[in-house]
Design a protein around this motif. Structure first.
Motif, PDB file in Angstrom:
ATOM      1  N   MET A  28       0.749  -1.418  -0.100  1.00 48.82           N
ATOM      2  CA  MET A  28       0.028  -0.327  -0.180  1.00 48.82           C
ATOM      3  C   MET A  28       0.917   1.539  -0.233  1.00 48.82           C
ATOM      4  O   MET A  28       0.612   1.959  -0.787  1.00 48.82           O
ATOM      5  CB  MET A  28      -1.077  -0.279   1.457  1.00 48.82           C
ATOM      6  CG  MET A  28      -1.944  -1.541   1.144  1.00 48.82           C
ATOM      7  SD  MET A  28      -3.091  -0.782  -0.417  1.00 48.82           S
ATOM      8  CE  MET A  28      -3.573   0.875   0.110  1.00 48.82           C
ATOM      9  N   TYR A  29       2.094   1.290   0.455  1.00 56.38           N
ATOM     10  CA  TYR A  29       2.974   2.331   0.704  1.00 56.38           C
ATOM     11  C   TYR A  29       3.818   2.181  -0.862  1.00 56.38           C
ATOM     12  O   TYR A  29       3.527   3.999  -1.393  1.00 56.38           O
ATOM     13  CB  TYR A  29       3.637   1.975   1.648  1.00 56.38           C
ATOM     14  CG  TYR A  29       5.347   3.033   1.694  1.00 56.38           C
ATOM     15  CD1 TYR A  29       4.851   4.093   2.197  1.00 56.38           C
ATOM     16  CD2 TYR A  29       6.454   2.704   0.623  1.00 56.38           C
ATOM     17  CE1 TYR A  29       6.328   5.694   1.862  1.00 56.38           C
ATOM     18  CE2 TYR A  29       7.279   3.566   0.588  1.00 56.38           C
ATOM     19  CZ  TYR A  29       7.015   5.154   1.364  1.00 56.38           C
ATOM     20  OH  TYR A  29       8.243   5.806   1.103  1.00 56.38           O
ATOM     21  N   GLN A  30       3.741   1.612  -0.866  1.00 51.47           N
ATOM     22  CA  GLN A  30       4.587   1.666  -2.650  1.00 51.47           C
ATOM     23  C   GLN A  30       2.641   2.101  -3.591  1.00 51.47           C
ATOM     24  O   GLN A  30       3.682   3.132  -4.669  1.00 51.47           O
ATOM     25  CB  GLN A  30       4.752   0.393  -2.879  1.00 51.47           C
ATOM     26  CG  GLN A  30       5.959  -0.076  -2.823  1.00 51.47           C
ATOM     27  CD  GLN A  30       6.890  -1.401  -2.728  1.00 51.47           C
ATOM     28  OE1 GLN A  30       5.353  -2.405  -3.349  1.00 51.47           O
ATOM     29  NE2 GLN A  30       7.322  -2.104  -2.331  1.00 51.47           N
ATOM     30  N   HIS A  31       2.026   1.608  -3.399  1.00 46.59           N
ATOM     31  CA  HIS A  31       0.670   2.274  -4.856  1.00 46.59           C
ATOM     32  C   HIS A  31       0.909   3.895  -4.197  1.00 46.59           C
ATOM     33  O   HIS A  31       0.763   4.532  -5.042  1.00 46.59           O
ATOM     34  CB  HIS A  31      -0.213   1.930  -4.191  1.00 46.59           C
ATOM     35  CG  HIS A  31      -0.441   0.403  -4.387  1.00 46.59           C
ATOM     36  ND1 HIS A  31      -0.377   0.107  -6.423  1.00 46.59           N
ATOM     37  CD2 HIS A  31      -1.000  -1.229  -4.585  1.00 46.59           C
ATOM     38  CE1 HIS A  31      -0.574  -1.555  -6.958  1.00 46.59           C
ATOM     39  NE2 HIS A  31      -0.471  -1.871  -5.641  1.00 46.59           N
ATOM     40  N   PHE A  36       7.094   2.635  -7.999  1.00 43.20           N
ATOM     41  CA  PHE A  36       6.530   1.937  -8.678  1.00 43.20           C
ATOM     42  C   PHE A  36       6.539   3.157  -9.782  1.00 43.20           C
ATOM     43  O   PHE A  36       5.340   2.743 -10.562  1.00 43.20           O
ATOM     44  CB  PHE A  36       6.602   1.066  -9.518  1.00 43.20           C
ATOM     45  CG  PHE A  36       7.003  -0.392  -8.294  1.00 43.20           C
ATOM     46  CD1 PHE A  36       8.707  -0.738  -8.473  1.00 43.20           C
ATOM     47  CD2 PHE A  36       6.500  -0.908  -7.621  1.00 43.20           C
ATOM     48  CE1 PHE A  36       9.529  -2.117  -7.181  1.00 43.20           C
ATOM     49  CE2 PHE A  36       6.875  -1.752  -6.233  1.00 43.20           C
ATOM     50  CZ  PHE A  36       8.507  -2.050  -6.607  1.00 43.20           C
ATOM     51  N   PRO A  37       6.678   4.241 -10.632  1.00 39.10           N
ATOM     52  CA  PRO A  37       6.013   5.287 -11.573  1.00 39.10           C
ATOM     53  C   PRO A  37       5.662   4.532 -12.648  1.00 39.10           C
ATOM     54  O   PRO A  37       4.753   5.570 -12.527  1.00 39.10           O
ATOM     55  CB  PRO A  37       7.430   5.934 -11.766  1.00 39.10           C
ATOM     56  CG  PRO A  37       8.457   5.353 -11.001  1.00 39.10           C
ATOM     57  CD  PRO A  37       8.783   4.045 -10.519  1.00 39.10           C
ATOM     58  N   ASP A  38       6.258   3.673 -13.252  1.00 36.16           N
ATOM     59  CA  ASP A  38       5.513   2.705 -14.103  1.00 36.16           C
ATOM     60  C   ASP A  38       4.195   1.776 -14.041  1.00 36.16           C
ATOM     61  O   ASP A  38       3.230   1.017 -14.881  1.00 36.16           O
ATOM     62  CB  ASP A  38       6.666   2.068 -15.096  1.00 36.16           C
ATOM     63  CG  ASP A  38       7.750   3.185 -15.796  1.00 36.16           C
ATOM     64  OD1 ASP A  38       6.745   4.285 -16.258  1.00 36.16           O
ATOM     65  OD2 ASP A  38       8.547   3.001 -15.513  1.00 36.16           O
ATOM     66  N   CYS A  39       3.378   1.684 -12.966  1.00 37.67           N
ATOM     67  CA  CYS A  39       2.071   1.339 -12.231  1.00 37.67           C
ATOM     68  C   CYS A  39       1.254   1.695 -12.438  1.00 37.67           C
ATOM     69  O   CYS A  39       1.350   3.121 -12.560  1.00 37.67           O
ATOM     70  CB  CYS A  39       2.697   1.099 -10.930  1.00 37.67           C
ATOM     71  SG  CYS A  39       1.622  -0.228 -10.281  1.00 37.67           S
TER      72      CYS A  39
END
Length: 97
Positions: A28-31, A36-39
């Protein structure tokens, strides 16, 4: 035994993202941070966790993620809203006459 999670996020553009992880808090932190800028979710922030389920078998969690990703929006919303009785009917294909 490691717990895995299948989760659904509601994005700012009103779309849904389905994923699988072994660390839901970190993911959740990553989102949220566009780690991940290309996510898919990076340009669709903020995101909201609207559903998650725990699994003790990562293979089963991955299979469930793939299954949910194929579902219609209506079926995903029934799952998110806890309307489990509606799921079988939403799986039926509607044929036009």
């Amino acid at each position: 035994m490691q717990i895995s999670y299948v989760y659904i996020l509601k994005c700012a553009d009103d779309s849904y993202y389905t994923g699988v992880t072994s660390n839901l808090e970190q993911r959740m932190y990553q989102h949220d941070s566009a780690y991940f800028p290309d996510c898919y979710t990076a340009p669709r922030r903020p995101v909201e966790l609207v559903f998650y389920a725990e699994f003790t078998n990562i293979g089963f969690a991955i299979d469930k993620e793939k299954q949910i990703k194929k579902w219609s929006r209506a079926k995903k919303e029934a799952l998110v809203n806890g309307n489990y009785d509606e799921l079988p009917n939403l799986a039926k294909k509607r044929f036009e006459k």
